[in-house]
Design an enzyme around this catalytic site. Structure first.
Site, mmCIF file in Angstrom:
data_model
loop_
_atom_site.group_PDB
_atom_site.id
_atom_site.type_symbol
_atom_site.label_atom_id
_atom_site.label_comp_id
_atom_site.label_asym_id
_atom_site.label_seq_id
_atom_site.Cartn_x
_atom_site.Cartn_y
_atom_site.Cartn_z
ATOM 1 N N GLU A 112 -1.460 -6.695 6.660
ATOM 2 C CA GLU A 112 -0.490 -7.725 7.070
ATOM 3 C C GLU A 112 -0.990 -9.081 6.602
ATOM 4 O O GLU A 112 -2.194 -9.266 6.403
ATOM 5 C CB GLU A 112 -0.380 -7.764 8.609
ATOM 6 C CG GLU A 112 0.167 -6.494 9.211
ATOM 7 C CD GLU A 112 -0.058 -6.439 10.724
ATOM 8 O OE1 GLU A 112 -0.325 -7.485 11.355
ATOM 9 O OE2 GLU A 112 0.022 -5.324 11.263
ATOM 10 N N LYS A 114 -2.230 -12.714 7.068
ATOM 11 C CA LYS A 114 -2.898 -13.412 8.182
ATOM 12 C C LYS A 114 -2.324 -14.822 8.244
ATOM 13 O O LYS A 114 -2.664 -15.687 7.453
ATOM 14 C CB LYS A 114 -4.409 -13.443 7.968
ATOM 15 C CG LYS A 114 -5.136 -14.002 9.175
ATOM 16 C CD LYS A 114 -6.637 -13.793 9.042
ATOM 17 C CE LYS A 114 -7.362 -14.192 10.300
ATOM 18 N NZ LYS A 114 -7.185 -15.578 10.677
ATOM 19 N N ASP A 116 -1.622 -18.510 9.267
ATOM 20 C CA ASP A 116 -2.546 -19.552 9.716
ATOM 21 C C ASP A 116 -1.898 -20.401 10.816
ATOM 22 O O ASP A 116 -1.298 -21.432 10.559
ATOM 23 C CB ASP A 116 -2.922 -20.432 8.513
ATOM 24 C CG ASP A 116 -4.145 -21.268 8.804
ATOM 25 O OD1 ASP A 116 -4.803 -21.019 9.834
ATOM 26 O OD2 ASP A 116 -4.442 -22.170 8.001
ATOM 27 N N TYR A 221 2.860 -9.624 15.791
ATOM 28 C CA TYR A 221 2.137 -8.564 15.085
ATOM 29 C C TYR A 221 1.581 -7.477 15.994
ATOM 30 O O TYR A 221 0.970 -6.538 15.512
ATOM 31 C CB TYR A 221 1.031 -9.125 14.188
ATOM 32 C CG TYR A 221 0.081 -10.077 14.883
ATOM 33 C CD1 TYR A 221 -0.795 -9.632 15.847
ATOM 34 C CD2 TYR A 221 0.077 -11.430 14.551
ATOM 35 C CE1 TYR A 221 -1.650 -10.506 16.481
ATOM 36 C CE2 TYR A 221 -0.781 -12.306 15.174
ATOM 37 C CZ TYR A 221 -1.641 -11.841 16.151
ATOM 38 O OH TYR A 221 -2.486 -12.698 16.776
ATOM 39 N N LYS A 307 -10.709 -12.966 4.147
ATOM 40 C CA LYS A 307 -10.411 -14.398 4.022
ATOM 41 C C LYS A 307 -10.361 -14.801 2.552
ATOM 42 O O LYS A 307 -11.308 -14.538 1.806
ATOM 43 C CB LYS A 307 -11.509 -15.228 4.715
ATOM 44 C CG LYS A 307 -11.496 -15.129 6.226
ATOM 45 C CD LYS A 307 -10.327 -15.909 6.795
ATOM 46 C CE LYS A 307 -10.388 -16.074 8.282
ATOM 47 N NZ LYS A 307 -11.228 -17.121 8.768
ATOM 48 N N CYS A 401 -10.237 -59.008 -3.036
ATOM 49 C CA CYS A 401 -9.002 -58.215 -2.984
ATOM 50 C C CYS A 401 -8.478 -57.975 -4.407
ATOM 51 O O CYS A 401 -8.382 -58.913 -5.197
ATOM 52 C CB CYS A 401 -7.955 -58.951 -2.152
ATOM 53 S SG CYS A 401 -6.345 -58.151 -2.226
ATOM 54 N N CYS A 404 -5.083 -60.249 -4.686
ATOM 55 C CA CYS A 404 -5.031 -61.723 -4.636
ATOM 56 C C CYS A 404 -6.385 -62.369 -4.886
ATOM 57 O O CYS A 404 -6.500 -63.597 -4.873
ATOM 58 C CB CYS A 404 -4.479 -62.180 -3.291
ATOM 59 S SG CYS A 404 -5.592 -61.773 -1.933
ATOM 60 N N CYS A 419 -8.121 -57.394 3.651
ATOM 61 C CA CYS A 419 -7.749 -58.639 3.001
ATOM 62 C C CYS A 419 -6.987 -59.437 4.049
ATOM 63 O O CYS A 419 -6.022 -58.941 4.619
ATOM 64 C CB CYS A 419 -6.851 -58.351 1.799
ATOM 65 S SG CYS A 419 -6.043 -59.839 1.185
ATOM 66 N N CYS A 424 -1.169 -62.611 0.231
ATOM 67 C CA CYS A 424 -1.581 -61.590 -0.743
ATOM 68 C C CYS A 424 -0.340 -60.843 -1.253
ATOM 69 O O CYS A 424 0.415 -60.276 -0.470
ATOM 70 C CB CYS A 424 -2.551 -60.628 -0.072
ATOM 71 S SG CYS A 424 -2.873 -59.151 -1.022
#
Ligand code: IVH
Length: 666
Positions: A112, A114, A116, A221, A307, A401, A404, A419, A424
């Site tokens: 089957e 698996k 998650d 399941y 896995k 920055c 600017c 910043c 800016c």
């Protein structure tokens, strides 16, 4: 007092970090008991100084972290876990161990997918879904019946009077996961690292309405407690017969080679599934053989989980670019030589902040290992230092920055670099984009690219300039036809009629997401009154903590912002908040109420809906702001807390009779 405030602040920060490591990174940094000790210490301080409770305190969260609010349920049959296998050799070893018991009898495996997500158990009695619980530690789980009932594919009633328990996996489809994370990003909330964490967070909501919005799904399941079933295949067929959601990709295999073929097929094709799988479960089909083969302490010997390896690939880090957000935070982003990982091309990965950069010790040109956290978000895992060229340059976060050129500010104990120049350009562009975005003023036709073009062409330099755009100038722009210009101008004009909560959200005040914007709108009703807000008023509002209150006041005391709000009012944007009409001649109206314990006559959700209709606000934890606690059977810590704080407590019976009266009785 100042020290207590600091201690609370530090505890909140630390606990939030640990719970992030646990829930998002899936990488706990301390034991549960250590976490509990710190948590209790915070709770104690907050009880003594309720005025210092922070909005982002883990004690206030009804969200992603399990609160001890769910009833505990002991599983009739323990919910075991599975041993893991990682290679074909492991699988052949598993097969050989089984063959020793089975000897020369026929052996069949069921494979089957698996899924998650997280395991759940659902009890049907006489055909009715009566309870559901999470796996918990395998012996004791948490009762999540109301939340499970929000899952569309799970039948609440079966076609006949069947009594059995079914088990399966609750998961969040890839699409729902992406939508959820997009919403969280827009609200400045921490992103879920993978669908499993998101599913767990969504199922553990105390408010089933939130669970319902998350669009969870499930696959069953196994079937427990039906003596007529003799094999796993028959169990799956039985579940299908009762219209329970069974994942139909299962396969009966005659030998381990067929199992290996199945695994190889799904390793390639899993990327096309609409949900995540992290492996394949292999089970001996016959129940009588399963019993003969037996169990270890934790898992059956007759099953194993293969896995899939997480794809980690090496690529070259070409450069690090800085991205400036609307709040001024400057984020380093790794520019990678593009590679395909788990089915899609990755060319960028956020490096988050200077702590992450220091920890990885990045040099430009390094070969780095990249994976997709939870198969989704690209992440630089480590640097292959052994391949580093001798003269390569260590990456140092610039102190100017990129937009600017003003000096960046970094505070002690804060890994983020900011910043702080209000002019800016990049920040301003981001602010305008936010102002026009879907959850703010929703100005159609004003996406990222259009805003950037208008800004770069000097047509706009601040949000307010949107309201004096000239048709002629827009038509001159590349790729702007007459129709799209007219539509854009119309959308901008229409945005003046937005409701106050949207306008407050659009202002982009630090820490003010959609929810806080609504609370502010409800309290202040228009922009002019909002500008008179004080910290004291704000922290007394539900769900507004000190940090949010202070950022609202900071924002409203800044001259540029005051001018902006006044300008909005003068161009005709003067939104009012339309208060919903509620029945207000009842005891519950305007009250903050907490529900706890098990209700018998009503579900918690029904009680909540009644209360909300009557104008009450139902919250998750008992604080000094709580007016009333409705305590059902076996009410625990919340009842105790209410009693400690001297808050009125009523029983379900009293509640129902009050609902009948709906009149104030004191
Ligand atoms: S059977 C005693 N089948 O994997 C065996 N588990 O590590 C019980 N899972 O806790 C599990 N898909 O949450 C089984 N088709 C599947 C599964 C599955 C996902 C999860 C389940 C379990 C974990 C085992």
């Amino acid at each position: 007092m100042k020290e207590i405030k600091e201690e609370i602040y530090k505890l909140v920060k630390l606990l939030n970090k640990y719970s992030y490591d646990y829930y998002v990174e899936d990488n706990p940094q301390i034991s549960d008991t250590e976490y509990d000790t710190l948590y209790k210490q915070l709770e104690k301080l907050e009880k003594e100084y309720p005025e210092l409770i922070q909005e982002n305190s883990p004690t206030q969260r009804v969200g992603d972290v399990v609160l001890s609010e769910f009833e505990k349920v002991t599983h009739k049959v323990p919910m075991l876990s599975l041993s893991n296998t990682f290679s074909t050799e492991d699988l052949r070893d598993f097969d050989n161990r089984i063959k020793k018991v089975v000897a020369n009898r026929k052996i069949e495996y069921i494979c089957e997918l698996k899924i998650d997500g997280l395991a759940i158990s659902i009890n049907y009695v006489n055909g009715k879904l009566i309870s559901a619980a999470t796996r918990g530690d395998g012996t004791v789980g948490e009762e999540v019946t109301d939340n499970i009932k929000t899952i569309f594919s799970i039948p609440k009633v079966l076609k006949d009077n069947k009594t059995f328990e079914v088990r399966g996996e609750v998961y969040l489809p890839k699409k729902s996961f992406n939508i959820l994370n997009e919403e969280r990003k827009e609200n400045n909330e921490v992103l879920f690292a993978n669908p499993r964490n998101a599913a767990a967070g969504s199922l553990r909501q105390l408010d089933s309405k939130i669970t319902a919005q998350r669009r969870l799904s499930a696959f069953i399941y196994s079937v427990v407690g039906d003596n007529t079933i003799e094999s796993q295949l028959q169990a799956l067929k039985t579940a299908e017969e009762y219209e329970l959601p069974v994942n139909n990709n299962y396969k009966l295999c005659k030998n381990i080679d067929e199992v290996i073929n199945y695994i190889e097929y799904w390793d390639i094709n899993r990327k096309n599934l609409p949900y995540e799988i992290d492996g394949i479960v292999i089970k001996v089909n016959s129940y009588s053989l399963q019993e003969e083969i037996g169990y270890t302490q934790k898992s059956p010997r007759w099953a194993t989980a293969f896995k899939f390896p997480e794809e980690e690939l090496a690529t070259k880090l070409l450069d690090v670019e800085l991205s400036v957000g609307r709040t001024g935070i400057v984020t380093p982003v790794a520019q990678l030589d593009p590679i395909v990982i788990s089915g899609s091309t990755v060319s960028k990965a956020s490096l988050h902040n200077k702590d992450v950069i220091d920890e990885l010790d990045i040099h430009i040109g390094d070969m780095v290992i990249v994976k997709k956290a939870g198969e989704i978000i690209p992440k630089v895992v480590r640097v292959l230092k052994e391949l580093r060229l001798e003269n390569s340059e260590k990456y140092i976060m610039p102190n100017r920055c990129p937009s600017c050129n003003s000096e960046l500010v970094s505070k002690k104990d804060d890994p983020f670099i900011r910043c702080v120049n209000p002019e800016c350009p990049e920040q301003n562009i981001r602010k305008i984009i936010h102002f026009a975005s879907r959850d703010a003023l929703n100005i159609e036709g004003l996406g990222d690219k259009v805003v950037a073009t208008l800004y770069e062409q000097g047509i706009i330099s601040h949000t307010i300039d949107l309201f004096s755009l000239e048709r002629e100038k827009l038509i001159d722009l590349d790729r702007m036809g007459e129709k799209s210009v007219d539509n854009l101008l119309k959308a901008i004009e229409n945005s003046k009629n937005s409701s106050l909560d949207k306008v407050i959200y659009a202002l982009g005040i630090l820490n003010v997401g959609k929810k806080a914007a609504k609370i502010l709108a409800e309290k202040y009703l228009n922009l002019t009154t909002l500008m008179t807000a004080t910290v004291d008023e704000l922290i007394n509002l539900p769900d507004i903590g000190l940090i949010t209150a202070e950022s609202v006041i900071d924002f409203l005391s800044n001259e540029i912002n005051i001018k902006f709000i006044n300008d909005l009012i003068s161009i005709g944007m003067n939104p009012q908040y339309k208060v919903q009409k509620i029945e207000d001649d009842n005891i519950f109206s305007g009250k903050t109420i907490v529900l706890t314990g098990k209700l018998v006559e009503l579900t918690r959700n029904e009680a909540k809906e009644y209360l909300e209709k009557l104008g009450a606000k139902v919250t998750g934890s008992v604080t000094t702001k709580t007016d009333l606690v409705l305590a059902g059977e076996k009410a625990g810590s919340k009842l105790a807390k209410a009693e400690q704080l001297g808050i009125q407590v009523i029983s379900e019976e009293e509640f129902i009779s009050m609902l009948g009266e709906k009149k104030v009785n004191g």
